[in-house]
Scaffold this active site. Structure first.
Site, PDB file in Angstrom:
ATOM      1  N   HIS A 169      28.502  75.328 121.659  1.00  0.00           N
ATOM      2  CA  HIS A 169      28.219  76.201 120.516  1.00  0.00           C
ATOM      3  C   HIS A 169      26.965  75.737 119.764  1.00  0.00           C
ATOM      4  O   HIS A 169      26.124  76.547 119.370  1.00  0.00           O
ATOM      5  CB  HIS A 169      29.438  76.210 119.579  1.00  0.00           C
ATOM      6  CG  HIS A 169      29.268  77.045 118.354  1.00  0.00           C
ATOM      7  ND1 HIS A 169      29.326  78.414 118.381  1.00  0.00           N
ATOM      8  CD2 HIS A 169      29.048  76.694 117.060  1.00  0.00           C
ATOM      9  CE1 HIS A 169      29.148  78.883 117.149  1.00  0.00           C
ATOM     10  NE2 HIS A 169      28.983  77.862 116.333  1.00  0.00           N
ATOM     11  N   GLU A 177      23.082  83.048 109.942  1.00  0.00           N
ATOM     12  CA  GLU A 177      22.761  84.138 109.009  1.00  0.00           C
ATOM     13  C   GLU A 177      21.455  83.917 108.258  1.00  0.00           C
ATOM     14  O   GLU A 177      20.986  84.810 107.537  1.00  0.00           O
ATOM     15  CB  GLU A 177      23.914  84.346 108.037  1.00  0.00           C
ATOM     16  CG  GLU A 177      25.160  84.930 108.690  1.00  0.00           C
ATOM     17  CD  GLU A 177      25.962  83.922 109.505  1.00  0.00           C
ATOM     18  OE1 GLU A 177      26.639  84.350 110.463  1.00  0.00           O
ATOM     19  OE2 GLU A 177      25.918  82.712 109.202  1.00  0.00           O
ATOM     20  N   ARG A 210      18.935  62.786 106.310  1.00  0.00           N
ATOM     21  CA  ARG A 210      17.781  63.691 106.261  1.00  0.00           C
ATOM     22  C   ARG A 210      17.865  64.691 105.106  1.00  0.00           C
ATOM     23  O   ARG A 210      17.023  65.562 104.969  1.00  0.00           O
ATOM     24  CB  ARG A 210      17.662  64.419 107.596  1.00  0.00           C
ATOM     25  CG  ARG A 210      17.215  63.484 108.709  1.00  0.00           C
ATOM     26  CD  ARG A 210      17.655  63.934 110.093  1.00  0.00           C
ATOM     27  NE  ARG A 210      17.160  63.011 111.111  1.00  0.00           N
ATOM     28  CZ  ARG A 210      17.725  61.845 111.420  1.00  0.00           C
ATOM     29  NH1 ARG A 210      18.822  61.456 110.789  1.00  0.00           N
ATOM     30  NH2 ARG A 210      17.212  61.067 112.345  1.00  0.00           N
ATOM     31  N   THR A 247      31.582  71.312 121.862  1.00  0.00           N
ATOM     32  CA  THR A 247      31.333  72.453 122.747  1.00  0.00           C
ATOM     33  C   THR A 247      29.844  72.802 122.726  1.00  0.00           C
ATOM     34  O   THR A 247      29.092  72.339 121.865  1.00  0.00           O
ATOM     35  CB  THR A 247      32.136  73.682 122.275  1.00  0.00           C
ATOM     36  OG1 THR A 247      31.595  74.141 121.026  1.00  0.00           O
ATOM     37  CG2 THR A 247      33.615  73.354 122.106  1.00  0.00           C
ATOM     38  N   TRP A 280      27.476  76.814 104.939  1.00  0.00           N
ATOM     39  CA  TRP A 280      28.191  75.914 105.845  1.00  0.00           C
ATOM     40  C   TRP A 280      27.552  74.535 105.741  1.00  0.00           C
ATOM     41  O   TRP A 280      26.338  74.423 105.689  1.00  0.00           O
ATOM     42  CB  TRP A 280      28.099  76.451 107.275  1.00  0.00           C
ATOM     43  CG  TRP A 280      29.061  75.794 108.216  1.00  0.00           C
ATOM     44  CD1 TRP A 280      28.773  74.805 109.101  1.00  0.00           C
ATOM     45  CD2 TRP A 280      30.441  76.095 108.366  1.00  0.00           C
ATOM     46  NE1 TRP A 280      29.891  74.455 109.795  1.00  0.00           N
ATOM     47  CE2 TRP A 280      30.946  75.242 109.364  1.00  0.00           C
ATOM     48  CE3 TRP A 280      31.305  76.998 107.744  1.00  0.00           C
ATOM     49  CZ2 TRP A 280      32.277  75.262 109.765  1.00  0.00           C
ATOM     50  CZ3 TRP A 280      32.617  77.015 108.142  1.00  0.00           C
ATOM     51  CH2 TRP A 280      33.093  76.161 109.137  1.00  0.00           C
TER      52      TRP A 280
END
Length: 162
Positions: free
Chosen positions: A97, A67, A136, A95, A31
């Site tokens: 999350h 993960e 970064r 959100t 991701w």
């Protein structure tokens, strides 16, 4: 920590020992792949620069930063490694999350390290936006992948010398 006063890739304050003879795992989240790919390149290149043999670097991909926890645990359960470097990027959205994932990943990586009594390095960017992440991951603040690899080498060397 990257700030306007410090570049992540500046190691002038410490000497990084040789990585020769040590075995490393690198677990990279897919991701935000443009960011995590740059982190991976920084980590892998620094390990090589410090003398690690390519055959002693085991690289695996996992779907996302969450993960990384099980990826690191699986590597340490199934491979003889001296340290594992976890690389990911969580960018804040609208959100909560972000808060849950960042907290879970940080605690999970720490728990894997304790479980296996091996260094498991937190090379996860937790940024407010894509620009901060890119800054970064090889941008104006250096590369946290470099920092994570240097940390892994330093921790393996510490274990060796204790």
């Amino acid at each position: 920590m990257a700030t306007h006063l410090k570049n992540l890739s500046d190691f002038s304050h410490t000497t990084i020992p040789s990585a020769k003879g040590y075995r490393f795992g690198i677990v990279t989240a897919q991701w935000n792949a443009d960011v995590t790919g740059a982190l991976y390149k920084g980590a892998y290149d620094l390990l090589l620069k410090q003398g690690a043999n390519p055959e002693d670097i085991l690289s695996v991909l996992v779907p996302g930063s969450y993960e990384l926890i099980s990826g690191a645990d699986l590597l340490l359960s199934k491979q003889n490694l001296d340290a594992v470097i976890c690389l990911g990027c969580v960018i804040q959205g609208e959100t909560p999350h972000f808060d849950y994932i960042c907290n879970a990943v940080a605690n999970g990586i720490a728990n894997v390290s304790i479980k296996h009594a091996k260094p498991v390095i937190f090379g996860v960017l937790t940024t407010l936006n894509q620009d901060q992440a890119m800054d970064r991951a090889g941008g104006k603040h250096g590369n946290k992948g470099d920092e994570a690899a240097a940390t892994a080498i330093l921790m393996v060397e510490l274990e060796k010398n204790l």
